[in-house]
Write a protein that holds these residues in place. Structure first.
Motif, short mmCIF file in Angstrom:
data_model
loop_
_atom_site.label_atom_id
_atom_site.label_comp_id
_atom_site.label_asym_id
_atom_site.label_seq_id
_atom_site.Cartn_x
_atom_site.Cartn_y
_atom_site.Cartn_z
N ALA B 50 0.83 -1.20 0.00
CA ALA B 50 0.00 0.00 0.00
C ALA B 50 0.87 1.26 0.00
O ALA B 50 0.60 2.21 -0.73
N ALA B 51 1.93 1.27 0.80
CA ALA B 51 2.82 2.44 0.86
C ALA B 51 3.45 2.71 -0.50
O ALA B 51 3.59 3.86 -0.92
N TYR B 52 3.83 1.64 -1.21
CA TYR B 52 4.35 1.82 -2.57
C TYR B 52 3.27 2.40 -3.48
O TYR B 52 3.51 3.37 -4.21
N HIS B 53 2.08 1.80 -3.42
CA HIS B 53 1.00 2.26 -4.30
C HIS B 53 0.68 3.74 -4.07
O HIS B 53 0.48 4.49 -5.03
N PHE B 54 0.66 4.16 -2.81
CA PHE B 54 0.35 5.57 -2.51
C PHE B 54 1.50 6.52 -2.91
O PHE B 54 1.33 7.73 -2.85
N GLY B 55 2.64 5.95 -3.26
CA GLY B 55 3.77 6.79 -3.66
C GLY B 55 4.62 7.24 -2.48
O GLY B 55 5.44 8.15 -2.63
N TRP B 56 4.43 6.62 -1.31
CA TRP B 56 5.19 7.03 -0.12
C TRP B 56 6.57 6.37 -0.08
O TRP B 56 7.46 6.84 0.60
N THR B 57 6.68 5.21 -0.74
CA THR B 57 7.97 4.49 -0.76
C THR B 57 8.25 4.02 -2.18
O THR B 57 7.33 3.94 -3.01
N ASP B 58 9.51 3.67 -2.45
CA ASP B 58 9.82 3.00 -3.71
C ASP B 58 9.61 1.50 -3.53
O ASP B 58 9.18 1.05 -2.47
N ARG B 59 9.93 0.72 -4.57
CA ARG B 59 9.61 -0.71 -4.51
C ARG B 59 10.42 -1.46 -3.46
O ARG B 59 10.08 -2.58 -3.09
N LEU B 60 11.52 -0.85 -2.99
CA LEU B 60 12.33 -1.49 -1.94
C LEU B 60 11.89 -1.05 -0.55
O LEU B 60 12.45 -1.50 0.45
N PRO B 63 11.64 5.52 1.71
CA PRO B 63 10.73 6.66 1.59
C PRO B 63 11.03 7.47 0.34
O PRO B 63 12.19 7.60 -0.06
N THR B 64 9.99 8.02 -0.29
CA THR B 64 10.15 8.88 -1.46
C THR B 64 9.59 10.25 -1.13
O THR B 64 8.92 10.44 -0.11
N ALA B 65 9.85 11.20 -2.04
CA ALA B 65 9.33 12.55 -1.83
C ALA B 65 7.89 12.67 -2.31
O ALA B 65 7.26 13.71 -2.15
N GLY B 66 7.34 11.61 -2.92
CA GLY B 66 6.01 11.65 -3.51
C GLY B 66 4.94 11.95 -2.47
O GLY B 66 5.07 11.57 -1.31
N ASP B 67 3.90 12.66 -2.89
CA ASP B 67 2.83 12.99 -1.95
C ASP B 67 1.50 12.37 -2.37
O ASP B 67 0.46 12.71 -1.83
N GLY B 68 1.53 11.45 -3.34
CA GLY B 68 0.32 10.70 -3.67
C GLY B 68 -0.72 11.48 -4.44
O GLY B 68 -1.90 11.30 -4.22
N GLY B 69 -0.30 12.34 -5.35
CA GLY B 69 -1.28 12.97 -6.24
C GLY B 69 -1.82 14.29 -5.72
O GLY B 69 -1.41 14.79 -4.68
N LYS B 70 -2.76 14.85 -6.48
CA LYS B 70 -3.27 16.20 -6.22
C LYS B 70 -4.10 16.28 -4.95
O LYS B 70 -4.22 17.32 -4.34
N ALA B 71 -4.75 15.16 -4.56
CA ALA B 71 -5.56 15.14 -3.34
C ALA B 71 -6.74 16.11 -3.41
O ALA B 71 -7.01 16.85 -2.46
N VAL B 72 -7.44 16.10 -4.54
CA VAL B 72 -8.64 16.92 -4.68
C VAL B 72 -9.75 16.41 -3.75
O VAL B 72 -10.47 17.21 -3.14
N ARG B 73 -9.86 15.09 -3.62
CA ARG B 73 -10.96 14.53 -2.82
C ARG B 73 -10.85 14.92 -1.35
O ARG B 73 -11.85 15.34 -0.75
N PRO B 74 -9.67 14.79 -0.71
CA PRO B 74 -9.57 15.27 0.68
C PRO B 74 -9.92 16.75 0.80
O PRO B 74 -10.62 17.15 1.74
N ALA B 75 -9.44 17.57 -0.15
CA ALA B 75 -9.74 19.01 -0.09
C ALA B 75 -11.25 19.23 -0.13
O ALA B 75 -11.80 20.07 0.61
N LEU B 76 -11.95 18.48 -0.99
CA LEU B 76 -13.41 18.60 -1.07
C LEU B 76 -14.08 18.17 0.23
O LEU B 76 -15.04 18.80 0.69
N ALA B 77 -13.60 17.08 0.83
CA ALA B 77 -14.21 16.58 2.06
C ALA B 77 -14.11 17.61 3.19
O ALA B 77 -15.04 17.77 3.99
N LEU B 78 -12.99 18.33 3.26
CA LEU B 78 -12.82 19.33 4.31
C LEU B 78 -13.73 20.54 4.05
O LEU B 78 -14.38 21.05 4.96
N LEU B 79 -13.79 20.98 2.79
CA LEU B 79 -14.71 22.08 2.43
C LEU B 79 -16.15 21.68 2.76
O LEU B 79 -16.96 22.51 3.18
#
Lengths: 362, 362
Positions: B50-60, B63-79
């Motif tokens: 799951a951590a790899y899929h979310f972009g938080w880690t590489d395949r090994l 940790p990576t610098a990835g933040d898992g996409g634009k995150a429009v859905r969380p922003a909408l949920a908070l609004l």
């Protein structure tokens, strides 16, 4: 198989084995119509794939005489409502939801494990392709939650109790998935400990039987103590069931199990008899460990070679230990039942159902 | 791409595009820690997959610098929580749960569709195998329900509202699965109608954006009318998003989309521009239909051949129709927003986020 756990000392109720066919028939007759109605809500072709998987139709969509298995879980869910003093019907959404989750896991597990037959039929992924098996499994898991939430609107269950039932089933589903994850990880190993094996089987088999045994009571508004004791009854019953299943996987006749002879040994499945035999540490145990660690001839062992392995497992005490374990888990299940005040007739039915689940060569 | 829907007449609020990066950053900073905590509850090796899929880690697992996409859905949920007069934090469990369901569907869809890259990285099933992708998808869907039920115990949300949120998200999940089922069925057909295409896209894209836009309000105790209007805002925003996505799938530059040039045409994907062009019925439309029905050279078309198809779609009006459709859906989304009384600042943020989602070449 010789293991035949008899009614266990300490239980306050006697089993009436004659009541079991009626309990199973009641579970089927009350839960199958709403189960079919829920499945019919799926968009095509998912409804057809699900109907095939449940055994209601053949691969062309023609109705079959199949009834989709023994339906122990629905029977437990209905008894569970009665344990809380409610009519059996109060447990129906629970029985339906548990069957939906059970079949979600079968659809996905068959695909993950590459299993091509189940209940003497071709598995859904071999008939409709992997994508449909994934998708329909997903859909059944989602339907399960919807069925429980609907109970809070239509079946005389309060919304709070419906939400408690969703929580119970969701937690069980996660344990089920954890168990499958452990099972898959075992495939890459030569040996597992008895504890690891019990933990895996507690997830794959215990979690959903635990939910089935408690969900009717939760829908009927039972307190947490009652629900917890019923869950423990179901959990230990699941472990007893799985111990017997592991014995049948090695020593069971094909006509009883519907699986190939020595099938679990051919797949080098890390089941309880194997784990117990490896833990024993004597000469037969050490020889078994050597053979299982040897990559040579994997999956191509002759009947004779597999019979030799079964004999080693038996010599190292794996068979006897697992028979004892089935009795221990059965006894623990009945002890949990004793913590819940309920009508004598209901308790007798729980005891009878437990004996039916554990003593399967009958 | 030329499509650039401007702020639509009739909306009561103006968009402040400068506010969008802050809204997205807030969604990420409030929702990512509890999202990671939920994923960390998974049994190994599912947590790592799951951590790899979310972009938080590489395949090994580094940790990576990835933040898992634009995150429009969380922003909408908070609004959405703010639309109901609650603090943004009340929407956090909703943002987390929606992201879990979104990523469950990505894991399973990538496997079903055979897609080997996503967000410029190898998809999880290609790295960890199909079984892990199935299993981890299942686990994320289950976690989503648990996160919402936990909100009823810890986040100042009532158990009743938590159960309403579970219902909202479960219904959205089933529509998502229905949409994927329709999409898979399209692959075996030469053509689909505009209506079928909209229905499929409403499931695959609209359903979860609808849930994201309403779930914060539901967790904060908003009435059904408010939740329904916010759902419609999200649903039509999803359809506008998808119309733009379909345009980019044909005419978008690879560096913007991260997908191969003419990719949707190579796969003969039944997207809105194609469906609209086929419905037009003129000479270019008929020629396009002939070409798409021809099994010859399927998947092996040259760049030149694909460019010719894109030109036919444009001649038959498929491009212009889809640009208009994006504007219509955007406008309908904003009209739904007007039904909900809310603070001006919150409304302006919804409008800005809608414009960001629809106008993506920026």
């Amino acid at each position: 198989m010789e293991a035949r756990p008899s009614t266990v000392a300490g239980a306050t109720a006697q089993a009436d084995p004659d009541s079991v066919p009626g309990l199973l028939a009641r579970g089927r007759s009350l839960c199958t119509p709403p189960l079919r109605a829920a499945v019919a809500r799926l968009a095509p072709p998912m409804d057809a794939v699900a109907a095939y998987h449940f055994g209601w139709t053949d691969r062309l969509g023609n109705p079959t005489a199949g009834d989709g298995g023994k339906a122990v879980r629905p029977a437990l869910a209905l008894l569970s409502a009665e344990a809380a003093g409610a009519p059996a019907a109060a447990g129906v959404p629970g029985g339906v939801a548990v069957e939906l989750v059970h079949n979600f896991s079968l659809l996905h597990d068959d695909l993950m494990d590459g299993d091509e037959t189940r209940r003497h039929r071709a598995t859904a992924w071999t008939v409709f392709g992997p994508a449909q098996a994934i998708l329909v499994g997903d859909a059944l898991a989602t339907l399960a939650t919807e069925v429980l939430l609907d109970a809070g609107q239509a079946h005389g269950t309060t919304p709070t109790d419906a939400a408690r039932a969703v929580r119970l089933l969701t937690t069980a589903t996660r344990k089920l998935i954890d168990g499958q994850a452990r099972d898959l990880s075992f495939e890459r190993r030569d040996a597992v400990t008895v504890e690891e094996c019990l933990e895996m089987e507690g997830g794959k088999t215990g979690a959903l039987l635990a939910a089935a045994a408690a969900i009717g009571a939760v829908l009927a508004g039972a307190d947490d103590r009652t629900a917890d004791a019923l869950e423990r009854y179901g959990h230990h019953l699941g472990l007893a069931f799985q111990a017997v299943d592991d014995l049948l996987g090695i020593w069971g006749a094909t006509e009883v199990t519907g699986k190939p002879h020595w099938g679990d040994l051919r797949q080098r499945k890390k089941s309880l008899p194997v784990a117990a035999a490896l833990a024993e540490g004597g000469a037969a145990s050490r020889r078994l460990a050597e053979l299982l660690a040897d990559p040579q001839g994997r999956g191509e062992e002759s009947e004779e070679v597999l019979a030799g392995r079964a004999a080693l497992i038996e010599q190292a005490g794996g068979r006897a230990w697992t028979q004892d374990e089935a009795r221990r888990q059965h006894k623990t299940a009945l002890a949990a039942l004793d913590e819940v005040p309920m009508a004598d007739a209901v308790r007798e039915h729980f005891v009878a159902l437990a004996e039916f689940v554990v003593v399967r060569e009958r």
